[in-house]
Write a protein that holds these residues in place. Structure first.
Motif, mmCIF file in Angstrom:
data_model
loop_
_atom_site.group_PDB
_atom_site.id
_atom_site.type_symbol
_atom_site.label_atom_id
_atom_site.label_comp_id
_atom_site.label_asym_id
_atom_site.label_seq_id
_atom_site.Cartn_x
_atom_site.Cartn_y
_atom_site.Cartn_z
ATOM 1 N N GLY A 143 -34.936 2.647 22.376
ATOM 2 C CA GLY A 143 -34.913 1.523 23.379
ATOM 3 C C GLY A 143 -35.933 1.820 24.475
ATOM 4 N N ASN A 144 -37.026 2.488 24.173
ATOM 5 C CA ASN A 144 -38.107 2.724 25.212
ATOM 6 C C ASN A 144 -39.440 2.292 24.327
ATOM 7 N N LEU A 145 -39.985 1.536 25.003
ATOM 8 C CA LEU A 145 -41.521 0.932 24.264
ATOM 9 C C LEU A 145 -42.744 1.669 24.842
ATOM 10 N N CYS A 146 -43.496 1.933 24.012
ATOM 11 C CA CYS A 146 -44.881 2.780 24.519
ATOM 12 C C CYS A 146 -45.782 1.841 24.156
ATOM 13 N N ARG A 147 -46.616 1.157 25.059
ATOM 14 C CA ARG A 147 -47.556 -0.151 24.858
ATOM 15 C C ARG A 147 -48.865 0.544 24.389
ATOM 16 N N CYS A 148 -49.198 1.992 24.713
ATOM 17 C CA CYS A 148 -50.338 2.654 24.134
ATOM 18 C C CYS A 148 -49.989 3.362 22.887
ATOM 19 N N THR A 149 -48.718 3.170 22.187
ATOM 20 C CA THR A 149 -48.275 3.335 20.960
ATOM 21 C C THR A 149 -48.616 4.972 20.824
ATOM 22 N N GLY A 150 -48.062 5.674 21.746
ATOM 23 C CA GLY A 150 -48.400 7.054 21.863
ATOM 24 C C GLY A 150 -47.162 7.943 20.981
ATOM 25 N N TYR A 151 -46.312 7.264 20.038
ATOM 26 C CA TYR A 151 -45.040 7.832 19.456
ATOM 27 C C TYR A 151 -45.145 9.152 18.940
ATOM 28 N N VAL A 152 -46.253 9.425 18.314
ATOM 29 C CA VAL A 152 -46.416 10.728 17.423
ATOM 30 C C VAL A 152 -46.069 11.929 18.404
ATOM 31 N N ASN A 153 -46.907 11.815 19.537
ATOM 32 C CA ASN A 153 -46.975 13.052 20.308
ATOM 33 C C ASN A 153 -45.647 12.991 21.522
ATOM 34 N N ILE A 154 -45.216 11.649 21.342
ATOM 35 C CA ILE A 154 -43.917 11.710 22.418
ATOM 36 C C ILE A 154 -42.746 12.345 21.544
ATOM 37 N N VAL A 155 -42.750 12.154 20.280
ATOM 38 C CA VAL A 155 -41.984 12.907 19.543
ATOM 39 C C VAL A 155 -42.037 14.419 19.385
ATOM 40 N N LYS A 156 -43.363 14.825 19.345
ATOM 41 C CA LYS A 156 -43.745 16.161 19.465
ATOM 42 C C LYS A 156 -43.351 16.698 20.667
ATOM 43 N N VAL A 187 -40.737 15.949 22.688
ATOM 44 C CA VAL A 187 -39.387 16.015 22.848
ATOM 45 C C VAL A 187 -39.106 17.194 22.024
ATOM 46 N N GLN A 188 -39.498 17.538 20.653
ATOM 47 C CA GLN A 188 -39.136 18.745 19.921
ATOM 48 C C GLN A 188 -39.546 20.112 20.762
ATOM 49 N N VAL A 219 -38.540 18.880 29.379
ATOM 50 C CA VAL A 219 -39.151 17.566 28.843
ATOM 51 C C VAL A 219 -40.369 17.003 29.517
ATOM 52 N N GLN A 220 -40.566 17.505 30.724
ATOM 53 C CA GLN A 220 -41.860 17.213 31.599
ATOM 54 C C GLN A 220 -42.853 18.240 30.864
ATOM 55 N N GLU A 221 -42.390 19.253 30.799
ATOM 56 C CA GLU A 221 -43.527 20.452 30.368
ATOM 57 C C GLU A 221 -43.898 19.887 28.835
ATOM 58 N N GLY A 222 -42.871 19.539 27.908
ATOM 59 C CA GLY A 222 -43.158 18.858 26.584
ATOM 60 C C GLY A 222 -44.329 17.703 26.519
ATOM 61 N N PHE A 223 -43.987 16.668 27.353
ATOM 62 C CA PHE A 223 -44.967 15.688 27.588
ATOM 63 C C PHE A 223 -46.348 16.214 28.139
ATOM 64 N N THR A 224 -46.422 17.114 28.845
ATOM 65 C CA THR A 224 -47.651 17.686 29.320
ATOM 66 C C THR A 224 -48.379 18.460 28.527
ATOM 67 N N VAL A 225 -47.690 19.498 27.650
ATOM 68 C CA VAL A 225 -48.426 20.429 26.711
ATOM 69 C C VAL A 225 -48.649 19.710 25.687
ATOM 70 N N LEU A 228 -30.972 12.395 25.324
ATOM 71 C CA LEU A 228 -30.850 12.975 23.815
ATOM 72 C C LEU A 228 -30.552 14.239 23.816
ATOM 73 N N LEU A 229 -31.342 14.833 24.522
ATOM 74 C CA LEU A 229 -30.941 16.681 23.992
ATOM 75 C C LEU A 229 -29.844 17.146 24.621
ATOM 76 N N LYS A 230 -29.264 16.346 25.869
ATOM 77 C CA LYS A 230 -28.036 16.770 26.309
ATOM 78 C C LYS A 230 -26.949 16.479 25.244
ATOM 79 N N GLU A 231 -26.939 15.745 24.397
ATOM 80 C CA GLU A 231 -25.929 15.096 23.570
ATOM 81 C C GLU A 231 -26.297 15.889 22.156
#
Ligand code: FES
Ligand code: FES
Length: 157
Positions: A133-146, A148-149, A89-95, A115-118
């Protein structure tokens, strides 16, 4: 105020302390143990910046008393990397550049781990729901989803 002796396992290490009855888990982590990776955004259970895992489930540590975590296994962002290797997950957020200011990132990553465990094969909707349940005030949701994928694929491999 009364104090209580608590003993809990944090990222695999046993920690004991005498704490005031009203001390929040997030303050125990940050102020007593100097584990400042867990952030405080709203202090009112809204933003998820303080998310940790308690016995494998996400918990907003601004809403939990330290005494309520007595005997529990707690995982914080500091426990994600193992033997110098980033967690997928850390690697995903970096890459995938899943962060901008980084304030929401520790909580996002802990929610993603749960989430990924479940659900090791989440759809995009599953990921968005799992992180709702987690808000990103920078609104970086698109890349956050990527991110996690990416982690889901890496963990399957
Ligand atoms: S600081 Fe706990 S939810 Fe915002
Ligand atoms: S990266 Fe700035 S709050 Fe999410």
């Amino acid at each position: 105020m009364s104090t209580h002796h608590i003993k809990l396992t944090i990222n695999g290490e046993v920690k004991e302390a005498d704490v005031p009855a009203r001390l929040l888990l997030v303050h125990f982590l940050r102020d007593t143990l100097n584990m400042t990776g867990t952030h405080i955004g709203c202090d009112t259970t809204s933003c998820g910046a303080c998310t940790v895992l308690v016995n494998g489930r996400t918990a907003k540590s601004c809403t939990l008393l330290a005494v309520q975590a007595d005997g529990a296994e707690v995982m914080t962002v500091e426990g994600l990397a193992q033997n110098g290797q980033l967690h997928p997950v850390q690697e995903g957020f970096t890459v995938k550049h899943g962060l901008q200011c980084g304030f929401c990132t520790p909580g996002m990553m802990l929610s993603a781990v749960a989430l990924l465990k479940e659900n090791p094969n989440p759809t995009e909707d599953d990921i968005r729901w799992g992180l709702s349940g987690n808000l990103c005030r920078c609104t970086g949701y698109v890349n956050i989803v990527k991110a996690v994928q990416y982690a889901a694929e890496k963990m399957k491999a």
